[in-house]
Design a protein around this motif. Structure first.
Motif, PDB file in Angstrom:
ATOM      1  N   ALA A 100       1.040  -1.369  -0.140  1.00  0.00           N
ATOM      2  CA  ALA A 100      -0.093  -0.063   0.116  1.00  0.00           C
ATOM      3  C   ALA A 100       0.794   1.156   0.026  1.00  0.00           C
ATOM      4  O   ALA A 100       2.145   1.304   0.875  1.00  0.00           O
ATOM      5  N   ALA A 101       0.929   1.841  -1.101  1.00  0.00           N
ATOM      6  CA  ALA A 101       1.672   3.319  -1.191  1.00  0.00           C
ATOM      7  C   ALA A 101       1.079   4.399  -0.761  1.00  0.00           C
ATOM      8  O   ALA A 101       0.027   4.938  -1.390  1.00  0.00           O
ATOM      9  N   GLY A 102       1.403   4.851   0.462  1.00  0.00           N
ATOM     10  CA  GLY A 102       0.904   6.246   1.155  1.00  0.00           C
ATOM     11  C   GLY A 102       1.455   7.412   0.674  1.00  0.00           C
ATOM     12  O   GLY A 102       2.390   7.402  -0.230  1.00  0.00           O
ATOM     13  N   ASP A 103       1.392   8.320   1.433  1.00  0.00           N
ATOM     14  CA  ASP A 103       2.142   9.739   1.120  1.00  0.00           C
ATOM     15  C   ASP A 103       3.508   9.671   1.620  1.00  0.00           C
ATOM     16  O   ASP A 103       4.174  10.560   1.543  1.00  0.00           O
ATOM     17  N   GLY A 104       4.094   8.578   2.270  1.00  0.00           N
ATOM     18  CA  GLY A 104       5.468   8.567   2.762  1.00  0.00           C
ATOM     19  C   GLY A 104       5.512   9.275   4.077  1.00  0.00           C
ATOM     20  O   GLY A 104       6.559   8.925   4.652  1.00  0.00           O
ATOM     21  N   SER A 105       4.719   9.478   4.744  1.00  0.00           N
ATOM     22  CA  SER A 105       4.725  10.102   6.064  1.00  0.00           C
ATOM     23  C   SER A 105       4.788   9.058   7.223  1.00  0.00           C
ATOM     24  O   SER A 105       5.316   9.244   8.109  1.00  0.00           O
ATOM     25  N   VAL A 106       4.114   7.861   6.802  1.00  0.00           N
ATOM     26  CA  VAL A 106       4.296   6.607   7.826  1.00  0.00           C
ATOM     27  C   VAL A 106       4.424   5.387   7.212  1.00  0.00           C
ATOM     28  O   VAL A 106       3.645   5.142   5.845  1.00  0.00           O
ATOM     29  N   LEU A 107       5.368   4.541   7.386  1.00  0.00           N
ATOM     30  CA  LEU A 107       5.850   3.409   6.854  1.00  0.00           C
ATOM     31  C   LEU A 107       5.521   2.545   8.074  1.00  0.00           C
ATOM     32  O   LEU A 107       6.305   2.404   9.061  1.00  0.00           O
ATOM     33  N   VAL A 108       4.878   1.234   7.552  1.00  0.00           N
ATOM     34  CA  VAL A 108       4.409   0.152   8.211  1.00  0.00           C
ATOM     35  C   VAL A 108       5.290  -1.149   7.646  1.00  0.00           C
ATOM     36  O   VAL A 108       5.104  -1.392   6.647  1.00  0.00           O
ATOM     37  N   GLY A 109       5.966  -1.899   8.339  1.00  0.00           N
ATOM     38  CA  GLY A 109       6.534  -2.992   8.040  1.00  0.00           C
ATOM     39  C   GLY A 109       5.734  -4.295   8.635  1.00  0.00           C
ATOM     40  O   GLY A 109       5.433  -4.383   9.786  1.00  0.00           O
ATOM     41  N   LEU A 110       5.436  -5.255   7.662  1.00  0.00           N
ATOM     42  CA  LEU A 110       4.609  -6.542   8.229  1.00  0.00           C
ATOM     43  C   LEU A 110       5.505  -7.654   7.901  1.00  0.00           C
ATOM     44  O   LEU A 110       5.914  -7.810   6.597  1.00  0.00           O
ATOM     45  N   LEU A 131       2.706   0.491   3.468  1.00  0.00           N
ATOM     46  CA  LEU A 131       3.040  -0.934   3.787  1.00  0.00           C
ATOM     47  C   LEU A 131       4.126  -1.805   3.143  1.00  0.00           C
ATOM     48  O   LEU A 131       3.912  -1.995   1.746  1.00  0.00           O
ATOM     49  N   GLN A 132       5.186  -2.315   3.730  1.00  0.00           N
ATOM     50  CA  GLN A 132       6.014  -2.946   3.217  1.00  0.00           C
ATOM     51  C   GLN A 132       5.682  -4.510   3.707  1.00  0.00           C
ATOM     52  O   GLN A 132       5.809  -4.475   5.182  1.00  0.00           O
ATOM     53  N   SER A 133       5.691  -5.565   2.926  1.00  0.00           N
ATOM     54  CA  SER A 133       5.588  -6.936   3.629  1.00  0.00           C
ATOM     55  C   SER A 133       6.588  -7.922   3.269  1.00  0.00           C
ATOM     56  O   SER A 133       7.158  -7.722   2.062  1.00  0.00           O
ATOM     57  N   GLU A 163      15.850  -6.082   9.507  1.00  0.00           N
ATOM     58  CA  GLU A 163      17.120  -5.200   9.484  1.00  0.00           C
ATOM     59  C   GLU A 163      16.811  -4.244   8.206  1.00  0.00           C
ATOM     60  O   GLU A 163      17.052  -3.040   8.105  1.00  0.00           O
ATOM     61  N   ASN A 164      15.967  -4.864   7.216  1.00  0.00           N
ATOM     62  CA  ASN A 164      15.558  -4.006   5.850  1.00  0.00           C
ATOM     63  C   ASN A 164      14.527  -3.005   6.452  1.00  0.00           C
ATOM     64  O   ASN A 164      14.576  -1.744   5.869  1.00  0.00           O
ATOM     65  N   ILE A 165      13.626  -3.331   7.179  1.00  0.00           N
ATOM     66  CA  ILE A 165      12.619  -2.353   7.742  1.00  0.00           C
ATOM     67  C   ILE A 165      13.396  -1.260   8.314  1.00  0.00           C
ATOM     68  O   ILE A 165      12.962   0.019   8.425  1.00  0.00           O
ATOM     69  N   ILE A 166      14.307  -1.462   9.534  1.00  0.00           N
ATOM     70  CA  ILE A 166      15.194  -0.449   9.948  1.00  0.00           C
ATOM     71  C   ILE A 166      15.884   0.329   9.219  1.00  0.00           C
ATOM     72  O   ILE A 166      15.397   1.666   9.276  1.00  0.00           O
ATOM     73  N   ALA A 167      16.309  -0.039   7.904  1.00  0.00           N
ATOM     74  CA  ALA A 167      16.915   0.480   6.879  1.00  0.00           C
ATOM     75  C   ALA A 167      16.153   1.639   6.337  1.00  0.00           C
ATOM     76  O   ALA A 167      16.483   2.714   5.701  1.00  0.00           O
ATOM     77  N   SER A 168      14.795   1.157   6.006  1.00  0.00           N
ATOM     78  CA  SER A 168      13.776   1.970   5.518  1.00  0.00           C
ATOM     79  C   SER A 168      13.345   3.086   6.280  1.00  0.00           C
ATOM     80  O   SER A 168      12.437   3.935   5.763  1.00  0.00           O
ATOM     81  N   GLY A 169      13.509   3.144   7.588  1.00  0.00           N
ATOM     82  CA  GLY A 169      13.198   4.165   8.430  1.00  0.00           C
ATOM     83  C   GLY A 169      11.447   4.101   8.810  1.00  0.00           C
ATOM     84  O   GLY A 169      10.906   4.893   8.943  1.00  0.00           O
ATOM     85  N   ALA A 170      11.254   2.846   9.042  1.00  0.00           N
ATOM     86  CA  ALA A 170       9.719   2.567   9.416  1.00  0.00           C
ATOM     87  C   ALA A 170       9.274   3.088  10.604  1.00  0.00           C
ATOM     88  O   ALA A 170      10.185   3.289  11.450  1.00  0.00           O
ATOM     89  N   ASP A 171       8.284   3.316  10.875  1.00  0.00           N
ATOM     90  CA  ASP A 171       7.351   3.797  12.022  1.00  0.00           C
ATOM     91  C   ASP A 171       7.406   2.775  13.010  1.00  0.00           C
ATOM     92  O   ASP A 171       7.102   2.565  14.384  1.00  0.00           O
ATOM     93  N   GLY A 172       6.834   1.637  12.342  1.00  0.00           N
ATOM     94  CA  GLY A 172       6.403   0.314  13.164  1.00  0.00           C
ATOM     95  C   GLY A 172       6.674  -1.012  12.246  1.00  0.00           C
ATOM     96  O   GLY A 172       6.698  -1.168  11.282  1.00  0.00           O
ATOM     97  N   ILE A 173       6.641  -1.980  13.124  1.00  0.00           N
ATOM     98  CA  ILE A 173       6.752  -3.572  12.849  1.00  0.00           C
ATOM     99  C   ILE A 173       5.725  -4.153  13.233  1.00  0.00           C
ATOM    100  O   ILE A 173       5.629  -4.238  14.486  1.00  0.00           O
ATOM    101  N   LEU A 174       5.152  -4.975  12.351  1.00  0.00           N
ATOM    102  CA  LEU A 174       4.090  -6.116  12.948  1.00  0.00           C
ATOM    103  C   LEU A 174       4.835  -7.452  12.170  1.00  0.00           C
ATOM    104  O   LEU A 174       5.040  -7.503  11.366  1.00  0.00           O
ATOM    105  N   ILE A 175       4.867  -8.470  13.407  1.00  0.00           N
ATOM    106  CA  ILE A 175       5.576  -9.571  12.971  1.00  0.00           C
ATOM    107  C   ILE A 175       4.896 -10.777  13.667  1.00  0.00           C
ATOM    108  O   ILE A 175       4.423 -10.750  14.820  1.00  0.00           O
ATOM    109  N   THR A 176       4.976 -11.697  12.974  1.00  0.00           N
ATOM    110  CA  THR A 176       4.242 -12.987  13.347  1.00  0.00           C
ATOM    111  C   THR A 176       5.843 -14.047  13.540  1.00  0.00           C
ATOM    112  O   THR A 176       6.313 -14.476  12.623  1.00  0.00           O
ATOM    113  N   PRO A 177       6.305 -14.062  14.791  1.00  0.00           N
ATOM    114  CA  PRO A 177       7.703 -14.525  15.028  1.00  0.00           C
ATOM    115  C   PRO A 177       7.771 -16.120  14.490  1.00  0.00           C
ATOM    116  O   PRO A 177       6.842 -16.856  15.144  1.00  0.00           O
TER     117      PRO A 177
END
Length: 349
Positions: free
Chosen positions: A30-40, A68-70, A87-101
C-alpha cells in the motif's frame, strides 16, 4: 519496550544500502504519502491465515493512506529471513513493525535493534519470548480458544454418559507458546488437571491416550492419527492444533473405518475448516480473526507515528485480545456458540 528518540530517517541513511535489495520477498503493498511506513513480517506467504493477515494490513494501510511493506519467511520456522526483514525495515526508516515470529526467542535481538531505532514493534498471533520484547501482542486468546472446544467436548460426552478417550495432535516438539496455550485451555475445558504450566499436557490422566505432532499440516495430522490409533483403537475424541491437522486426522479415521465413532475438535476458523464443521468432519472449532489482528496493528502504528502513543494491552499481559468464537452445529446448553452458516460468513482462507 523502551524507544529511542525518533531518528529513524537519519538512521536509515547510515545502515548498509544493500539491505534494501537483499530480501526479495518484499513488496510495497500500500503506497501512502510517505509520512508513515509500516513493515509487516509474516511466517510464510502461503498459509491462508497469513494471506488474510496481509489483506487486513493492506486494507488498513489504504484507509489510513500510509505505506505498507510486507515480508515473509520462506517456510514455517525461517527465522533468518525474518531477521533480514527486520534489518531491511530498520534501513527503510519505518515507524512500526508487525511480526508473526517464526522463532519467538531467536528474533528478539533483531527486534531490540528496531526498538533502539525508535520503531514500535507489535507481535501478531504469536508472542515473543519474553513477551515484553515487543510493545504489545495482538492475538487470539489461545488458552480460551482451547478451553471453548474442551468445554464443548466435555459437555457433549457428559450428556451421552461416555468417558472421553483423547488423542492430542499437537504442532511440533518445540512446544511454542501457541501450542502450550491451546493444549492447556483444551485440557482445562475438558476437566483434566494440568501438571506443568510450561508443558502441553498431562499424559498421566487416564483419559489422555497420548500426544503426537503434526507440524500443523494435513499429512502430519494423518500420520499422527495413525500412530495414536495403534496405541488405542478405541479412542473417541481428537484434539488438533489446527484445522489442516484435523482434516488429516479425519482421513486416517475414515481409512480405519472409525470416522463415525470419533469426535474431532480444533482451532482456526479457516473456511475449509468451517466447511468441515458444516459437513460433520469437525464437531467444533474455535475461530480466530487474523484480518483483525493486522488491521488493529496498522491502526496502532499510525497512532504511534502521530502521537507517540503505544498500545494499552490488558493489564500485566502485554496482550491485546483480537477475539475468538466457538463454531459448531451442535449447540450445547450453557455454552455460547455460532453455527457454521455464521462461520462461513466470517471465515478466512
Amino acid at each position: 519496550m523502551k524507544h529511542a528518540s525518533r531518528t529513524r530517517r537519519v538512521l536509515a541513511a547510515a545502515v548498509g544500502l544493500g539491505l534494501a535489495a537483499a530480501l526479495t520477498a518484499c513488496s510495497d503493498d500500500a503506497a501512502g504519502d510517505g509520512s508513515v511506513l509500516v513493515g509487516l513480517i509474516t511466517k510464510t506467504e502461503t498459509n491462508p491465515f497469513f494471506v488474510k493477515m496481509k489483506e487486513g494490513a493492506q486494507e488498513a494501510a489504504s484507509e489510513h493512506g500510509v505505506t505498507l511493506q510486507s515480508f515473509a519467511g520462506d517456510y514455517d520456522g525461517d527465522n533468518a529471513a525474518q531477521v533480514q526483514a527486520v534489518e531491511n525495515i530498520i534501513a527503510s526508516g519505518a515507524d512500526g513493525i508487525l511480526i508473526t515470529p517464526n522463532d519467538s526467542a531467536a528474533i528478539v535481538p533483531a527486534l531490540e535493534q528496531a526498538a533502539a531505532a525508535g520503531i514500535m514493534v507489535i507481535a501478531l498471533d504469536t508472542p515473543t519470548e519474553p513477551a515484553d520484547a515487543v510493545d504489545a501482542t495482538f492475538a487470539t486468546d489461545n488458552f480460551l480458544a482451547g478451553e471453548l472446544i474442551g468445554e464443548w467436548a466435555q459437555k457433549r460426552f457428559e450428556a451421552e454418559g461416555v468417558e472421553p478417550r483423547v488423542a492430542m495432535l499437537d504442532l511440533n516438539p518445540n512446544q511454542i507458546a501457541v501450542d502450550v496455550a491451546r493444549n492447556q485451555g483444551f485440557l482445562q475445558g475438558l476437566g483434566v488437571d494440568i501438571a506443568d504450566e510450561n508443558q502441553i499436557g498431562d499424559e498421566d490422566d487416564p483419559r489422555i491416550v497420548g500426544h503426537d505432532v503434526t507440524d500443523g499440516a494435513e499429512e502430519g495430522g494423518r500420520t499422527a492419527m495413525e500412530n495414536l490409533l495403534q496405541r488405542d483403537p478405541d479412542l473417541n475424541l481428537v484434539y488438533t492444533i489446527n484445522e489442516p491437522a484435523a482434516a488429516g486426522a479425519h482421513e486416517a479415521l475414515k481409512a480405519a473405518g472409525k470416522a463415525d465413532d470419533v469426535v474431532i475438535v480444533s482451532v482456526d476458523g479457516g473456511c475449509p475448516g468451517v466447511e468441515n464443521v458444516e459437513s460433520g468432519v469437525i464437531g467444533a472449532t474455535a475461530m480466530q480473526f487474523p484480518l483483525e489482528m493486522a488491521s488493529m496493528g496498522v491502526d496502532a502504528v499510525v497512532e504511534f507515528a502521530e502521537s507517540g502513543q503505544t498500545p494499552d494491552p490488558d493489564e500485566g499481559l502485554d496482550f491485546v485480545d483480537t477475539g475468538v468464537e466457538l463454531i459448531t452445529d451442535e449447540d450445547i446448553e450453557g455454552l455460547e456458540s455460532q453455527d457454521s452458516a455464521w462461520g462461513l460468513e466470517h471465515c478466512w482462507g
